[in-house]
Design an enzyme around this catalytic site. Structure first.
Site, PDB file in Angstrom:
ATOM      1  N   ASP A   1       0.829  -1.205   0.000  1.00 44.22           N
ATOM      2  CA  ASP A   1       0.000   0.000   0.000  1.00 44.22           C
ATOM      3  C   ASP A   1       0.867   1.260   0.000  1.00 44.22           C
ATOM      4  O   ASP A   1       1.926   1.292   0.631  1.00 44.22           O
ATOM      5  CB  ASP A   1      -0.897  -0.014   1.245  1.00 44.22           C
ATOM      6  CG  ASP A   1      -2.066   0.952   1.118  1.00 44.22           C
ATOM      7  OD1 ASP A   1      -2.310   1.467   0.013  1.00 44.22           O
ATOM      8  OD2 ASP A   1      -2.724   1.197   2.140  1.00 44.22           O
TER       9      ASP A   1
ATOM     10  N   HIS B   1       2.835   3.371  -9.057  1.00 46.01           N
ATOM     11  CA  HIS B   1       2.644   1.948  -9.370  1.00 46.01           C
ATOM     12  C   HIS B   1       3.855   1.388 -10.113  1.00 46.01           C
ATOM     13  O   HIS B   1       4.267   0.244  -9.869  1.00 46.01           O
ATOM     14  CB  HIS B   1       1.377   1.761 -10.201  1.00 46.01           C
ATOM     15  CG  HIS B   1       0.114   2.078  -9.454  1.00 46.01           C
ATOM     16  ND1 HIS B   1      -0.190   1.507  -8.240  1.00 46.01           N
ATOM     17  CD2 HIS B   1      -0.917   2.912  -9.747  1.00 46.01           C
ATOM     18  CE1 HIS B   1      -1.359   1.971  -7.816  1.00 46.01           C
ATOM     19  NE2 HIS B   1      -1.820   2.819  -8.712  1.00 46.01           N
TER      20      HIS B   1
ATOM     21  N   LEU C   1      11.763 -20.371  -4.014  1.00 47.60           N
ATOM     22  CA  LEU C   1      10.700 -19.553  -3.442  1.00 47.60           C
ATOM     23  C   LEU C   1       9.414 -19.685  -4.252  1.00 47.60           C
ATOM     24  O   LEU C   1       9.440 -19.660  -5.488  1.00 47.60           O
ATOM     25  CB  LEU C   1      11.138 -18.087  -3.413  1.00 47.60           C
ATOM     26  CG  LEU C   1      10.093 -17.038  -3.008  1.00 47.60           C
ATOM     27  CD1 LEU C   1       9.774 -17.146  -1.525  1.00 47.60           C
ATOM     28  CD2 LEU C   1      10.584 -15.632  -3.352  1.00 47.60           C
TER      29      LEU C   1
END
Length: 252
Positions: free
Chosen positions: A26, A43, A137
């Protein structure tokens, strides 16, 4: 596929480094506004932070990293921003998936894909297929995802598969149909940007997750900020319903 059990049913093992980290990223828009830039600039910068976080987690041997990229409620944003985010999502997949594959990272997307256009769905499927055999991962991206949607779709699948159990369902019956049935529940949840809520993210899975909130905006969430989150986690006493005395006795 191995299904993980809930912390409400069995006490999970814990380590100094979280096995599974979930993140709400956020603050991109506010980061841009502070610099008198359009929200889309935030963004774009946020994608770079994602790349860095994946590297940090891989270096620490974190096994699962789950990122909330676009919620089911984010469709309420201005149409031009949603369009840009969909395009950025597509670009990031095309640009990053080869790097992920080269680094033995497995990519999985969760969420309702029905609102995505055919080209984006095709790119998602191709990205998942390319990295499916990787053993490092596991990077999960939640896009058009909501925790309530996840529970409801799991209930529907469960009832269709086992109608004979109606009225007698257990947690383990439902959990195998959740979007993240392939992963243990998150050990650590991080939310950047100063807000202190989980915003319909992994509602079922966060039952016993340690929560960490920081005012740092997502594009500024660097290695130092990440290490502060890890250090906070390492100070937590994860009791899972037990007392501190029981934990002490267990260590003796």
């Amino acid at each position: 596929m191995a299904f993980f059990t809930s912390a409400t049913q069995n006490i999970p093992s814990t380590d100094e480094i979280p096995k599974h980290i979930a993140v709400i990223m956020d603050g991109n828009g506010r980061w841009a506004r502070k610099r008198f830039l359009p929200r889309i600039a935030g963004h774009k910068r946020g994608v770079e932070t994602v790349r860095d976080l994946v590297k940090y987690c891989a270096s620490l041997k974190v096994e699962y990293l789950t990122l909330f990229a676009f919620s089911s409620e984010n469709w309420r944003r201005p149409a031009e921003e949603v369009t840009f985010l969909m395009g950025l999502f597509m670009q990031a997949l095309k640009r990053e998936v080869t790097k992920l594959h080269q680094n033995n990272i497995k990519l999985i997307m969760i969420g309702d894909r029905s609102r995505f256009d055919a080209e984006l769905v095709s790119q998602i499927e191709a990205s998942e297929q390319l990295t499916a055999g990787n053993t490092g991962l596991i990077l999960t991206i939640a896009a058009n995802y909501g925790g309530r949607w996840d529970i409801l779709q799991a209930v529907n699948k469960m009832q269709l598969a086992t109608p004979q159990l109606t009225g007698f369902y257990r947690e383990d019956h439902l959990s195998q149909y959740l979007s993240m049935n392939y992963a243990p529940e998150p050990d650590l949840f991080i939310r950047t940007g100063g807000e202190k809520r989980i915003s319909n993210f992994l509602l079922w899975q966060l039952a016993y997750t340690e929560l960490y909130f920081t005012d740092t905006l997502w594009p500024d969430f660097n290695e130092e900020a990440f290490n502060l989150a890890i250090q906070s986690y390492q100070k937590r006493e994860r009791r899972f319903g037990r007392t501190s005395e029981q934990l002490t006795e267990a260590k003796i």
